[in-house]
Design a protein around this motif. Sequence first.
Motif, PDB file in Angstrom:
ATOM      1  N   TYR A  88       0.839  -1.192   0.000  1.00 49.27           N
ATOM      2  CA  TYR A  88       0.000   0.000   0.000  1.00 49.27           C
ATOM      3  C   TYR A  88       0.873   1.241   0.000  1.00 49.27           C
ATOM      4  N   LYS A  89       0.293   2.335  -0.445  1.00 43.68           N
ATOM      5  CA  LYS A  89       1.001   3.606  -0.500  1.00 43.68           C
ATOM      6  C   LYS A  89       1.012   4.239   0.883  1.00 43.68           C
ATOM      7  N   PRO A 126       5.903   1.887  -2.278  1.00 45.44           N
ATOM      8  CA  PRO A 126       4.858   1.095  -1.622  1.00 45.44           C
ATOM      9  C   PRO A 126       5.386   0.409  -0.364  1.00 45.44           C
ATOM     10  N   ASN A 142      -5.766   3.603  -0.325  1.00 46.28           N
ATOM     11  CA  ASN A 142      -5.554   2.233  -0.794  1.00 46.28           C
ATOM     12  C   ASN A 142      -6.808   1.360  -0.736  1.00 46.28           C
ATOM     13  N   GLU A 146       3.381  10.168   0.451  1.00 50.73           N
ATOM     14  CA  GLU A 146       3.913  10.477  -0.869  1.00 50.73           C
ATOM     15  C   GLU A 146       5.387  10.882  -0.730  1.00 50.73           C
ATOM     16  N   PRO A 195      -0.657   9.983   1.797  1.00 51.98           N
ATOM     17  CA  PRO A 195      -1.018   9.277   0.571  1.00 51.98           C
ATOM     18  C   PRO A 195      -2.201   9.927  -0.143  1.00 51.98           C
TER      19      PRO A 195
END
Length: 450
Positions: free
Chosen positions: A287-288, A325, A361, A291, A403
Motif C-alpha cells: 500500500y502507498k 509502496p 488504498n 507520498e 497518501p
Amino acid sequence: MKYVWIILSVFILCSITFSQESLADLFEPEEIVEDIDFLLKSLNDIHPTFNQYLSNPDYQNNLESIKKTITQPMSKYDFFKLMQPLISVDGHTSLRFDGEIYPKKEAPFFPFKILIRNNQIYVKENLSANPNIQKGMIIESINGQQSSTIINLLSKYIPHDGATTHPEKIAGVFHTFYQLIYGNFSEFNLTIRNGEKRENVIVNGIKSEDFTSETKPPFDFQILDNNAAYFYIEGFRQPDLFMVNIDSIFTILQEKNIKYLIIDKRSGGGFTNLADSLLSYLTNKSYKQFEKKVVKISSANRDYIDENKSNGLISDGYLTIEYGPAIPVKRNQLFNGKTYILMGWETYSAATYFVSAIKCNQIATLIGGEAGQPLISNGDIQGINLPNTKMICYSSMSTYYFPCAENRDESVKPDYEVKLSLEDLLNDTDRYLEHAIKLIDRDRVANKTE
C-alpha cells in the motif's frame, strides 16, 4: 536518531495585558527581547515553513510593534501572552506554559461543560451549584464579554492546522483555556438565554478535581451481535502494550470467525509505525504510505539527516524523501472480513496518516466526519529551550505529504459522512457507530451472512 510523528498536547494562553499581581520571577526587557529573537531565529532554522510567516511584512510590523511594548519587567506568563499568537503556526508548533497564574483562586475554573455550535456556547453539563441552568441553554456572555468574542480569541491560541480551530476542540478545553487566557476568577457573571428568555446569573467557580470527565481506556474491545466486533484505539502509543493488545484482539476475531469489524479511530497521535502495524492485520497487499517527506535541515536534526540522506535528495536546505509502496508484515491473524473505520475531527496526526492510507488504498470503509489534519501538513517535533525565561517551544521539523495528497486545504473525507445535530452533540448520541451498524446489517441481508 529516529524521528516519528507524534501529537502535541500543551497548555498555552494569551492576552495582551501584563499581570501586575504576580509572585513569579520577572525578566528585564532586554532578556525578553533576547528570548524573542532567539525563538524566532530557532523556528526559522528548524521549522519547515516558518519562513513564509517571518518574511511577511505584516508579520514583521506586528513583531516590531510588540517589541516596542516591552518597557518593563515581565514574567513567563506575560511572555506567553505576547508570543503564542505569533509562533503557533500549525498543530505541532506551540509554546508551553506550566507556571502559576496570579492572583491565585481556590476554585478558578468555569463550572460548565459546553458545546460550541455556530459561534454560540451551549450548556452541555452544569457543574455549578445553580440547579436552574439546564442542558441546551445558551451562554451569551461571560463576565461582560460576548461568548462569540471569547470563542474567537481562544481559537487564535490553540495550536491547529488549517484556517480555523474546530469548535469541538475549543469546547473540550474551554475551562482550561478560559482560565489561561483571562486569568483566575472565583465567580462568573453570565447572561443565559433559554428560548426568548434572558437572565443574568452569577455562579461560583469550581476546582480542577470537580471538573471530572469520563475517559476511555487506551483500548476497548467488544463482541457485538450478529457476528460483528467493535475496537476502540485511543492512540498509536506504548508500542509493547499496543502490539500485545492488537495481536490478542485479532486472534479472538479469527477464533470466533468474526465477519465485520468496526475500528473507532476518533482520536489521534502516536507513532506511524504502529499505524502500519495495525494496517498489516487488515491487508496483505502493498500500500502507498506517505507520498513524500520534506525535512528542514538544521543542527537539531543532523543525526537524522546523516542517517537518511542516502534515501533522498538534498536541495536548498531541505532533504526530500519519497516513499515507495509499503509491504505489510505477514500476519497469521489477518482479518478477512469487512472493516469500518469511525473518524472525525479528533482523528489527528498519526491517526490522520492511518485513515489516509485506508482511503487512498481502499482497505476499509470510512464513516463519520473529516479528519482533523490536512493531507499536506507539518509534523515531527523538536524542542527549543529559551536562554533567559527557560521556557520551551515545540516546533515542527518536517512537512508530510499523506497518501493521495493533492493540496494543503483538504483532509481525509469519509466514504459515508454523518451529520450530527445539536441534540446529538448535547446528548453524546453516537450516530457514527449507529451508521456503521446499519451498513453491516444491510450487507448481512444482501449477502445473507450469518
